[in-house]
Motif scaffolding. Structure first.
Motif, short mmCIF file in Angstrom:
data_model
loop_
_atom_site.label_atom_id
_atom_site.label_comp_id
_atom_site.label_asym_id
_atom_site.label_seq_id
_atom_site.Cartn_x
_atom_site.Cartn_y
_atom_site.Cartn_z
N UNK A 37 0.82 -1.21 0.00
CA UNK A 37 0.00 0.00 0.00
C UNK A 37 0.86 1.26 0.00
N UNK A 38 1.83 1.32 0.94
CA UNK A 38 2.59 2.55 1.14
C UNK A 38 4.03 2.48 0.63
N UNK A 39 4.52 1.31 0.27
CA UNK A 39 5.90 1.05 -0.13
C UNK A 39 6.89 1.22 1.02
N UNK A 40 6.39 1.37 2.24
CA UNK A 40 7.26 1.43 3.41
C UNK A 40 7.84 0.04 3.65
N UNK A 41 9.03 -0.05 4.26
CA UNK A 41 9.62 -1.37 4.52
C UNK A 41 8.81 -2.15 5.56
N UNK A 42 8.60 -3.43 5.28
CA UNK A 42 7.89 -4.34 6.19
C UNK A 42 8.84 -5.50 6.49
N UNK A 43 9.13 -5.71 7.77
CA UNK A 43 10.04 -6.78 8.18
C UNK A 43 9.22 -7.95 8.70
N UNK A 44 9.53 -9.14 8.21
CA UNK A 44 8.83 -10.37 8.60
C UNK A 44 9.85 -11.42 9.00
N UNK A 45 9.59 -12.10 10.10
CA UNK A 45 10.43 -13.24 10.49
C UNK A 45 9.77 -14.50 9.96
N UNK A 46 10.52 -15.26 9.19
CA UNK A 46 10.02 -16.50 8.60
C UNK A 46 10.63 -17.67 9.36
N UNK A 47 9.77 -18.59 9.78
CA UNK A 47 10.18 -19.82 10.45
C UNK A 47 9.43 -20.95 9.75
N UNK A 48 10.13 -21.75 8.98
CA UNK A 48 9.51 -22.81 8.17
C UNK A 48 10.18 -24.15 8.40
N UNK A 49 9.36 -25.17 8.65
CA UNK A 49 9.86 -26.54 8.67
C UNK A 49 9.86 -27.08 7.24
N UNK A 50 10.88 -27.83 6.89
CA UNK A 50 11.04 -28.33 5.54
C UNK A 50 11.21 -29.84 5.56
N UNK A 51 10.43 -30.52 4.74
CA UNK A 51 10.60 -31.96 4.55
C UNK A 51 10.67 -32.21 3.06
N UNK A 52 11.65 -32.96 2.63
CA UNK A 52 11.82 -33.23 1.21
C UNK A 52 12.42 -34.61 1.05
N UNK A 53 12.07 -35.29 -0.03
CA UNK A 53 12.66 -36.61 -0.33
C UNK A 53 13.22 -36.59 -1.75
N UNK A 54 14.31 -37.31 -1.92
CA UNK A 54 14.90 -37.53 -3.24
C UNK A 54 14.87 -39.04 -3.48
N UNK A 55 14.17 -39.43 -4.54
CA UNK A 55 13.97 -40.84 -4.81
C UNK A 55 14.70 -41.26 -6.08
#
Length: 193
Positions: free
Chosen positions: A81-99
């Protein structure tokens, strides 16, 4: 994940052939400022800092691998909306497989998307940097908003024309006015009829 001709802004490849096959391989990647800046440019955010990717890569059976990890990062984006800086903390669990059984040939023109998007064909390397960047890009807020930033309703129309409002655009908005008009026509106290 697909390999592209464009080099990744951060890469940390592991060769499955070099990993222990009887125990998990633990890792912790803490990105330096230069790597954060390169990834920020790549995923089109204003800033990126405090990136930590920690977990383990463990063998499944004789040739398959599973990643269980956690990604933490602080991202700065522009408010929509305003182009002001927005700071976000991201915390993500990741699960992946290679077969290994899911290996595809380079000649394939069409590739069916698997039902489980956490599974990839096993190649020569597993690039933890690629997983980190993909996870981060998918976790970004789509419409970051600064606190208190709201879109006001804007109505525009040519001179002499009543502008359409959000209320008018609702599917049954016209039915209410039709109901009121019909109710007025059938009013028994109406003496004009």
């Amino acid at each position: 994940m697909t390999q592209t001709d464009t080099p990744l802004p951060f890469s940390h490849p592991l060769r499955p052939a070099d990993l222990a096959t009887h125990e998990p391989t633990r890792f912790e990647l803490v990105l330096e400022e230069a790597s954060c800046a390169a990834i920020a440019r790549d995923i089109d955010v204003s800033g990126l800092r405090k990136v930590r990717f920690k977990g383990e890569l463990k063998p499944i059976g004789k040739r398959d691998w599973q990643l269980s990890a956690h990604l933490g990062a602080t991202v700065t984006q522009e408010c929509v909306v305003t182009l002001a800086p927005v700071t976000t903390r991201i915390e993500e669990d990741v699960t992946r497989q290679w077969l290994a059984a899911a290996r595809k040939t380079v000649d394939e023109e069409e590739v069916e998307m698997p039902e489980d998007v956490t599974q990839d064909p096993l190649g020569e390397v597993i690039d933890l940097g690629e997983v980190l960047i993909e996870t981060l890009a998918l976790a970004l807020p789509l419409y970051p908003r600064a606190e208190g930033a709201d879109l006001a309703e804007q109505n525009f129309a040519e001179k002499g024309i009543t502008p359409m409002t959000d209320e008018d655009a609702r599917p049954f908005a016209g039915l209410a006015s039709l109901r009121d008009k019909l109710a007025g026509e059938s009013d028994p106290t109406d003496t004009d009829k």
